[in-house]
Design an enzyme around this catalytic site. Structure first.
Site, PDB file in Angstrom:
ATOM      1  N   HIS A 111      -2.087   5.634   4.489  1.00  0.00           N
ATOM      2  CA  HIS A 111      -1.572   4.406   4.942  1.00  0.00           C
ATOM      3  C   HIS A 111      -1.044   4.583   6.619  1.00  0.00           C
ATOM      4  CE1 HIS A 111      -0.621   1.870   1.584  1.00  0.00           C
ATOM      5  NE2 HIS A 111      -2.022   2.235   1.427  1.00  0.00           N
ATOM      6  N   TYR A 139       6.815  -5.103   3.290  1.00  0.00           N
ATOM      7  CA  TYR A 139       8.386  -5.223   3.045  1.00  0.00           C
ATOM      8  C   TYR A 139       8.644  -6.722   3.463  1.00  0.00           C
ATOM      9  CZ  TYR A 139       8.707  -0.141   2.547  1.00  0.00           C
ATOM     10  OH  TYR A 139       8.574   1.248   2.102  1.00  0.00           O
ATOM     11  N   PRO A 172      15.939   2.910  -2.408  1.00  0.00           N
ATOM     12  CA  PRO A 172      14.356   3.254  -2.341  1.00  0.00           C
ATOM     13  C   PRO A 172      13.701   2.586  -0.938  1.00  0.00           C
ATOM     14  CG  PRO A 172      14.597   1.605  -4.051  1.00  0.00           C
ATOM     15  CD  PRO A 172      16.139   2.075  -3.436  1.00  0.00           C
ATOM     16  N   LYS A 178      12.624   7.631   0.610  1.00  0.00           N
ATOM     17  CA  LYS A 178      12.981   9.052   0.988  1.00  0.00           C
ATOM     18  C   LYS A 178      13.264   9.936  -0.254  1.00  0.00           C
ATOM     19  CE  LYS A 178      12.182   8.261   5.091  1.00  0.00           C
ATOM     20  NZ  LYS A 178      10.664   8.997   5.349  1.00  0.00           N
ATOM     21  N   TYR A 202       9.972   6.941   9.182  1.00  0.00           N
ATOM     22  CA  TYR A 202       9.327   6.517   7.945  1.00  0.00           C
ATOM     23  C   TYR A 202       8.311   7.614   7.747  1.00  0.00           C
ATOM     24  CZ  TYR A 202       7.281   3.425   4.359  1.00  0.00           C
ATOM     25  OH  TYR A 202       6.725   2.992   3.176  1.00  0.00           O
TER      26      TYR A 202
END
Ligand code: APR
Ligand code: PHB
Length: 393
Positions: A76, A204, A296, A300, A388
Site C-alpha cells: 500500500h 480512515y 490501533p 503500531k 505511518y
C-alpha cells in the site's frame, strides 16, 4: 519431549515479539527457549491488525520469514482520510518514498512459528504458572508447570514478551516502575467478512457519529471497524445494524462500493495508551505489549514489538559476542525513545479521527481544523506519512 533445564535466553510469550526475538537470536547462534501459556492453535486464533512497516519487513527478511509476506501481502503506497463527505489520499510513496505492506498479524505469527519449528527451536506451549525468579541476580531462572509436571529453566536473561496481561511486567516491583496511561471513552467494533475491500487502500473516516475504518486482509476479505460506546456489547450489533451505521459514516463512493456479507468474526476492543518504564529490571527485559499498548488507529502495536526485539536482540548479541553490557544497559532508553514517538502518533491519530462524546464546541472545531490543516499542508502530510510507514530504528 524432554524439556531443557537451561538456556541462554528464556523468552516468555510466543506472540510476534517472542517469536521474532527467538528467530533473531537463533540466527546469531544464541540459544533461547520460549514458554507460551496457550496452545499454538489458540495463539493463531487471534485476529489482529496487519499493517507492516518497512522496518518490520526488514527484520522478517533477516530471519527468512518474509517470503509469503512478499508473495501474498498487499503493498500500500498510501491511505485515505475521509471527513466532511470527502476523501483525501495521503501518498506515502510520493511524500516519503516508502510504503507499507498489509498482511495479517496472524500470518506473520504462523510464518514465525513454522520457521522456529523448522530450525528446531524449543517452544513450550501450554506452560502454566510461569514464575520469574532472581531476576536481579546473575543466575535468574523460571519455573512453570506443563502437562501437570513442575519444571525449572535456568538462564542468563529473561525476555518478557508476554503481552499486556503477562507475568513479566508484574515481576518488576511497583516502586521501580513508572506507568503512563490514557484510556479513551470509546471502543472499536470490528468485523471480518469475505467480501472485496471497499477501496484499494485503507480508509480512515472521521464523522460526527464516530470513527470508521475500512481495512482488509486480502482482495477478497475485508476488515471493517466502527467506533462504538464503551458499554456496547457485540450481541447489541447485528450485521445489519453494523452496516447501517458504517454507511452513515462513509462517503457516498465508499457506500456504493461496499458489499455487505455475513460477518465471520465480530469483536469489540477498548482503546488504550499505556507505557511502563523502565523496560528492563536486572536480567529481565520487556518487549512488545508487555511494556506498552497503543490504540490501533496508528497500526503500531505489531511494529513496536518488532522494533523492541530489534534493539533487544542486538544488545544480547553484543553481550555474547563482545562481552559488552553497553547494549543491554542502554536497551530501555533506546527502545522507549522510539516507543514514545509511536505512542504520540497513535494518540494523535486517535484524537484527530474519533468523536469524543463530551467534547466541547471548541474541541470539535480544533479537531476539524487539525484535519483541514493536515490535508492542506504537504509538511503535515509528510509528517503523518513518515510516522505511518515507520520512523527509523
Ligand atoms: N506465561 C506465558 N505466556 C504468556 C503469559 C504467561 N503468564 N501471559 C501471556 N502469555 C502469552 C500470550 O498467550 C501471548 O501469546 O504471551 C503472548 C503475548 O503475545 P501478544 O499479546 O501478541 O504480544 P506481542 O508479542 O508483544 O505482540 C504485540 O500483538 O496484541 C497485539 O496489538 C498487539 O499487534 C500487537 C502485538
Ligand atoms: C486492521 O486491518 O485490522 C487495521 C488496519 C489499520 C489500523 C488498525 C487495524 O490502523
Amino acid at each position: 519431549m524432554t524439556l531443557p533445564k537451561r538456556t541462554q535466553v528464556a523468552i516468555i510469550g510466543a506472540g510476534p515479539a517472542g517469536l521474532l526475538l527467538g528467530q533473531l537470536l537463533h540466527k546469531a547462534g544464541i540459544d533461547a527457549v520460549i514458554l507460551e501459556l496457550r496452545s499454538a492453535e489458540y495463539v493463531l486464533g487471534r485476529i489482529r491488525a496487519g499493517v507492516v512497516e518497512t522496518g518490520t519487513v526488514g527484520l522478517l527478511e533477516q530471519v527468512g520469514c518474509a517470503e509469503r509476506l512478499h508473495r501474498e501481502g498487499l503493498v500500500h503506497e498510501g491511505i485515505e482520510i475521509s471527513f466532511g463527505g470527502a476523501r483525501h489520499r495521503i501518498n506515502f510513496q510520493q511524500l516519503v518514498g516508502r510504503s507499507v505492506i498489509v498482511y495479517g498479524q496472524t500470518e506473520i505469527t504462523r510464518d514465525l512459528m513454522e520457521a522456529r519449528a523448522d530450525c528446531g527451536g524449543t517452544t513450550i506451549y501450554e506452560a502454566e504458572d510461569v514464575v520469574l525468579h532472581d531476576v536481579t541476580s546473575t543466575r535468574p531462572y523460571v519455573t512453570f508447570r506443563q502437562a501437570g509436571m513442575a519444571h525449572r529453566l535456568d538462564c542468563d536473561f529473561i525476555a518478557g514478551c508476554d503481552g499486556s496481561h503477562g507475568v513479566s511486567r508484574k515481576s518488576i516491583p511497583a516502586d521501580v516502575q513508572q506507568v503512563f496511561e490514557r484510556t479513551y471513552p470509546f471502543g472499536w467494533l470490528g468485523i471480518l467478512v469475505d467480501k472485496p475491500p471497499v477501496s484499494e487502500e485503507l480508509i480512515y473516516a472521521n464523522h460526527e457519529r464516530g470513527f470508521a475504518l475500512c481495512s482488509m486482509r486480502s482482495h477478497t476479505r475485508s476488515r471493517l471497524y466502527i467506533q462504538c460506546a464503551l458499554d456496547d456489547k457485540v450481541e447489541d450489533w447485528s450485521d445489519a445494524r453494523f452496516y447501517d451505521e458504517l454507511c452513515r459514516r462513509l462517503d457516498a463512493t465508499a457506500v456504493a462500493r461496499l458489499e455487505q456479507g455475513a460477518s465471520i468474526e465480530k469483536s469489540i476492543a477498548p482503546l488504550r495508551s499505556f507505557v511502563a518504564e523502565p523496560m528492563r529490571y536486572g536480567q529481565l527485559f520487556l518487549a512488545g505489549d508487555a511494556a506498552h499498548i497503543v490504540p490501533p488507529t496508528g497500526a503500531k502495536g505489531l511494529n513496536l514489538a518488532a522494533s523492541d526485539v530489534h534493539y533487544l536482540s542486538r544488545a544480547l548479541i553484543e553481550f555474547y559476542d563482545e562481552k559488552s553490557r553497553a547494549g543491554i544497559d542502554a536497551y530501555s532508553a533506546t527502545a522507549l525513545a522510539r516507543v514514545w514517538k509511536a505512542v504520540r502518533f497513535s494518540w494523535w491519530m486517535t484524537s484527530m479521527l474519533h468523536h469524543f462524546p463530551n467534547s466541547s464546541g471548541f474541541e470539535q472545531r480544533i479537531q476539524r481544523t487539525e484535519l483541514d490543516y493536515l490535508v492542506g499542508s504537504e509538511h503535515a502530510l509528510r509528517s503523518l506519512a513518515e510516522n505511518y510507514v515507520g520512523l527509523p530504528y
